[in-house]
Motif scaffolding. Structure first.
Motif, mmCIF file in Angstrom:
data_model
loop_
_atom_site.group_PDB
_atom_site.id
_atom_site.type_symbol
_atom_site.label_atom_id
_atom_site.label_comp_id
_atom_site.label_asym_id
_atom_site.label_seq_id
_atom_site.Cartn_x
_atom_site.Cartn_y
_atom_site.Cartn_z
ATOM 1 N N ARG A 1 0.861 -1.186 0.000
ATOM 2 C CA ARG A 1 0.000 0.000 0.000
ATOM 3 C C ARG A 1 0.896 1.233 0.000
ATOM 4 N NH1 ARG A 1 -5.450 -0.144 0.975
ATOM 5 N NH2 ARG A 1 -6.355 -2.202 1.365
ATOM 6 N N LEU A 2 0.618 2.140 -0.924
ATOM 7 C CA LEU A 2 1.413 3.357 -1.074
ATOM 8 C C LEU A 2 0.488 4.557 -1.133
ATOM 9 C CD1 LEU A 2 4.092 4.905 -1.791
ATOM 10 C CD2 LEU A 2 3.534 4.433 -4.196
ATOM 11 N N GLU A 3 0.871 5.603 -0.423
ATOM 12 C CA GLU A 3 0.142 6.870 -0.493
ATOM 13 C C GLU A 3 1.158 7.998 -0.536
ATOM 14 O OE1 GLU A 3 -3.794 7.646 1.582
ATOM 15 O OE2 GLU A 3 -2.461 8.936 2.756
ATOM 16 N N VAL A 4 1.025 8.872 -1.528
ATOM 17 C CA VAL A 4 1.918 10.016 -1.687
ATOM 18 C C VAL A 4 1.059 11.273 -1.720
ATOM 19 C CG1 VAL A 4 3.672 11.128 -3.114
ATOM 20 C CG2 VAL A 4 3.573 8.626 -2.995
ATOM 21 N N GLY A 5 1.335 12.206 -0.815
ATOM 22 C CA GLY A 5 0.553 13.430 -0.724
ATOM 23 C C GLY A 5 -0.217 13.482 0.576
ATOM 24 N N LEU A 6 -0.976 14.546 0.761
ATOM 25 C CA LEU A 6 -1.767 14.711 1.967
ATOM 26 C C LEU A 6 -2.855 13.648 2.032
ATOM 27 C CD1 LEU A 6 -2.159 18.608 1.939
ATOM 28 C CD2 LEU A 6 -0.542 17.232 3.277
ATOM 29 N N ALA A 7 -3.148 13.163 3.234
ATOM 30 C CA ALA A 7 -4.135 12.098 3.389
ATOM 31 C C ALA A 7 -5.504 12.523 2.861
ATOM 32 C CB ALA A 7 -4.233 11.695 4.860
ATOM 33 N N ALA A 8 -5.844 13.815 3.013
ATOM 34 C CA ALA A 8 -7.152 14.292 2.566
ATOM 35 C C ALA A 8 -7.248 14.397 1.048
ATOM 36 C CB ALA A 8 -7.456 15.653 3.197
ATOM 37 N N ALA A 9 -6.106 14.588 0.380
ATOM 38 C CA ALA A 9 -6.109 14.739 -1.082
ATOM 39 C C ALA A 9 -4.799 14.205 -1.639
ATOM 40 C CB ALA A 9 -6.307 16.204 -1.472
ATOM 41 N N PRO A 10 -4.603 12.891 -1.625
ATOM 42 C CA PRO A 10 -3.325 12.325 -2.079
ATOM 43 C C PRO A 10 -3.099 12.501 -3.573
ATOM 44 C CG PRO A 10 -4.911 10.587 -1.596
ATOM 45 C CD PRO A 10 -5.528 11.864 -1.138
ATOM 46 N N LEU A 11 -1.833 12.667 -3.927
ATOM 47 C CA LEU A 11 -1.456 12.726 -5.337
ATOM 48 C C LEU A 11 -1.519 11.341 -5.959
ATOM 49 C CD1 LEU A 11 -0.118 14.056 -7.855
ATOM 50 C CD2 LEU A 11 2.096 13.570 -6.775
ATOM 51 N N LEU A 12 -1.012 10.351 -5.236
ATOM 52 C CA LEU A 12 -0.931 8.986 -5.754
ATOM 53 C C LEU A 12 -1.297 8.001 -4.659
ATOM 54 C CD1 LEU A 12 0.016 6.842 -7.880
ATOM 55 C CD2 LEU A 12 2.305 7.073 -6.886
ATOM 56 N N GLN A 13 -2.097 7.004 -5.021
ATOM 57 C CA GLN A 13 -2.400 5.888 -4.130
ATOM 58 C C GLN A 13 -2.233 4.594 -4.923
ATOM 59 O OE1 GLN A 13 -6.031 6.613 -1.417
ATOM 60 N NE2 GLN A 13 -6.404 7.916 -3.189
ATOM 61 N N ALA A 14 -1.806 3.563 -4.239
ATOM 62 C CA ALA A 14 -1.633 2.276 -4.907
ATOM 63 C C ALA A 14 -1.873 1.145 -3.918
ATOM 64 C CB ALA A 14 -0.233 2.156 -5.501
ATOM 65 N N GLN A 15 -2.458 0.077 -4.424
ATOM 66 C CA GLN A 15 -2.620 -1.167 -3.675
ATOM 67 C C GLN A 15 -2.253 -2.301 -4.614
ATOM 68 O OE1 GLN A 15 -6.585 -1.974 -2.268
ATOM 69 N NE2 GLN A 15 -5.981 -3.819 -1.150
ATOM 70 N N LEU A 16 -1.281 -3.113 -4.208
ATOM 71 C CA LEU A 16 -0.802 -4.212 -5.039
ATOM 72 C C LEU A 16 -0.830 -5.504 -4.242
ATOM 73 C CD1 LEU A 16 0.989 -1.523 -5.791
ATOM 74 C CD2 LEU A 16 2.419 -3.136 -7.004
ATOM 75 N N GLN A 17 -1.170 -6.579 -4.895
ATOM 76 C CA GLN A 17 -1.009 -7.908 -4.329
ATOM 77 C C GLN A 17 -0.002 -8.652 -5.189
ATOM 78 O OE1 GLN A 17 -4.914 -9.675 -3.964
ATOM 79 N NE2 GLN A 17 -5.377 -8.501 -2.120
ATOM 80 N N ARG A 18 1.002 -9.265 -4.533
ATOM 81 C CA ARG A 18 2.095 -9.900 -5.263
ATOM 82 C C ARG A 18 2.266 -11.361 -4.863
ATOM 83 N NH1 ARG A 18 7.513 -6.589 -4.478
ATOM 84 N NH2 ARG A 18 7.151 -7.274 -2.327
ATOM 85 N N ASP A 19 2.765 -12.133 -5.810
ATOM 86 C CA ASP A 19 3.243 -13.482 -5.550
ATOM 87 C C ASP A 19 4.740 -13.369 -5.288
ATOM 88 O OD1 ASP A 19 4.217 -16.066 -5.628
ATOM 89 O OD2 ASP A 19 3.123 -16.640 -7.433
ATOM 90 N N VAL A 20 5.167 -13.710 -4.080
ATOM 91 C CA VAL A 20 6.583 -13.606 -3.721
ATOM 92 C C VAL A 20 7.162 -14.975 -3.382
ATOM 93 C CG1 VAL A 20 6.442 -11.216 -2.948
ATOM 94 C CG2 VAL A 20 5.942 -13.051 -1.328
ATOM 95 N N SER A 21 6.536 -16.023 -3.921
ATOM 96 C CA SER A 21 6.970 -17.380 -3.592
ATOM 97 C C SER A 21 8.187 -17.819 -4.386
ATOM 98 C CB SER A 21 5.824 -18.374 -3.837
ATOM 99 O OG SER A 21 5.426 -18.354 -5.205
ATOM 100 N N GLY A 22 8.491 -17.131 -5.496
ATOM 101 C CA GLY A 22 9.610 -17.528 -6.337
ATOM 102 C C GLY A 22 10.842 -16.675 -6.120
ATOM 103 N N ALA A 23 11.784 -16.791 -7.045
ATOM 104 C CA ALA A 23 13.035 -16.036 -6.947
ATOM 105 C C ALA A 23 12.802 -14.547 -7.156
ATOM 106 C CB ALA A 23 14.041 -16.562 -7.965
ATOM 107 N N THR A 24 11.767 -14.193 -7.940
ATOM 108 C CA THR A 24 11.400 -12.797 -8.139
ATOM 109 C C THR A 24 9.916 -12.638 -7.847
ATOM 110 O OG1 THR A 24 10.944 -13.139 -10.499
ATOM 111 C CG2 THR A 24 13.175 -12.423 -9.896
ATOM 112 N N SER A 25 9.522 -11.431 -7.471
ATOM 113 C CA SER A 25 8.115 -11.172 -7.175
ATOM 114 C C SER A 25 7.332 -10.931 -8.463
ATOM 115 C CB SER A 25 7.986 -9.973 -6.239
ATOM 116 O OG SER A 25 8.562 -8.829 -6.831
#
Length: 219
Positions: free
Chosen positions: A113-137
């Motif tokens: 989870r990533l948030e860039v900017g003020l909580a009330a009006a963020p510039l960028l938000q992201a939510q990612l789900q990853r598979d990290v079971s291997g050598a690379t994600s």
């Protein structure tokens, strides 16, 4: 103890806990040059080619007895300038709070989870789900928002939702092309859930885009 990290001095504290887990906290100062040299950070190192100056940061790392890793990072980014087109251009003396959390979910997967900017009006938000079971994600699915509400995660792929003012696509293409071509690819992640690598960058290419812009410049 102190160490040199990301181009600046950093204070480290922590160690093994009574339950066998490990916890560490780091507070330091990162320079744009130090971020560019940290190729293990993948896209962050490449984006740092558009940065100058330095900023303080704090991150906390927790490693469970079973080896699962959780990481949180925060910074005001004050002191760091970003030579990027609108809406991501930033002067060095301005603040742009950054909050990042990477936490394990099911065995072999994690969530970012990533948030860039003020909580009330963020510039960028992201939510990612990853598979990290291997050598690379590998990104399984992700939702990204630029100056807009973060949409729910799609069933698969990457959904980008943006609601911006005037947008110069040519300027962004030139800047991102220079960033992508000017840096080394990140080293593969360890599979522990805390790494970033080139496979993540490729996995973040949007498969769905919902864009609203006051004006769009193309060509």
């Amino acid at each position: 103890m102190t160490a040199r990290l990301l181009g600046g001095e950093a204070a480290l504290e922590g160690g093994t806990q009574r339950d066998g887990s490990m916890r560490f906290a780091v507070q330091g100062n990162a320079t744009a040059d130090g971020l560019r040299r940290a190729t293990e950070l993948g896209a962050v190192a490449r984006l740092a080619q558009a940065a100058s100056g330095q900023a303080t940061y704090r991150f906390q790392l927790a490693v469970g007895k079973e080896g699962r890793t959780a990481l949180s990072v925060s910074s005001s980014l004050q002191g760091l300038a970003l030579d990027l087109p609108a809406p991501a251009h930033k002067e060095a003396d301005s603040t742009l709070p950054l909050r990042l959390l990477i936490a394990p979910t099911e065995p072999g997967t994690d969530e970012i989870r990533l948030e860039v900017g003020l909580a009330a009006a963020p510039l960028l938000q992201a939510q990612l789900q990853r598979d990290v079971s291997g050598a690379t994600s590998r990104v399984l699915r992700a939702a990204l928002a630029v100056q807009d509400k973060l949409p729910p995660l799609p069933a698969a792929g990457v959904l980008l939702q943006a609601n911006v003012g005037p947008l110069d696509l040519d300027a962004w293409q030139q800047r991102l092309g220079g960033v992508a071509g000017g840096g080394s690819a990140g080293t593969p992640g360890s599979g522990s859930g805390g790494g970033s690598d080139a496979s993540d960058d490729l996995g973040l290419m949007p498969s769905q885009i919902a864009l609203r812009a006051q004006a769009l410049k193309v060509g």
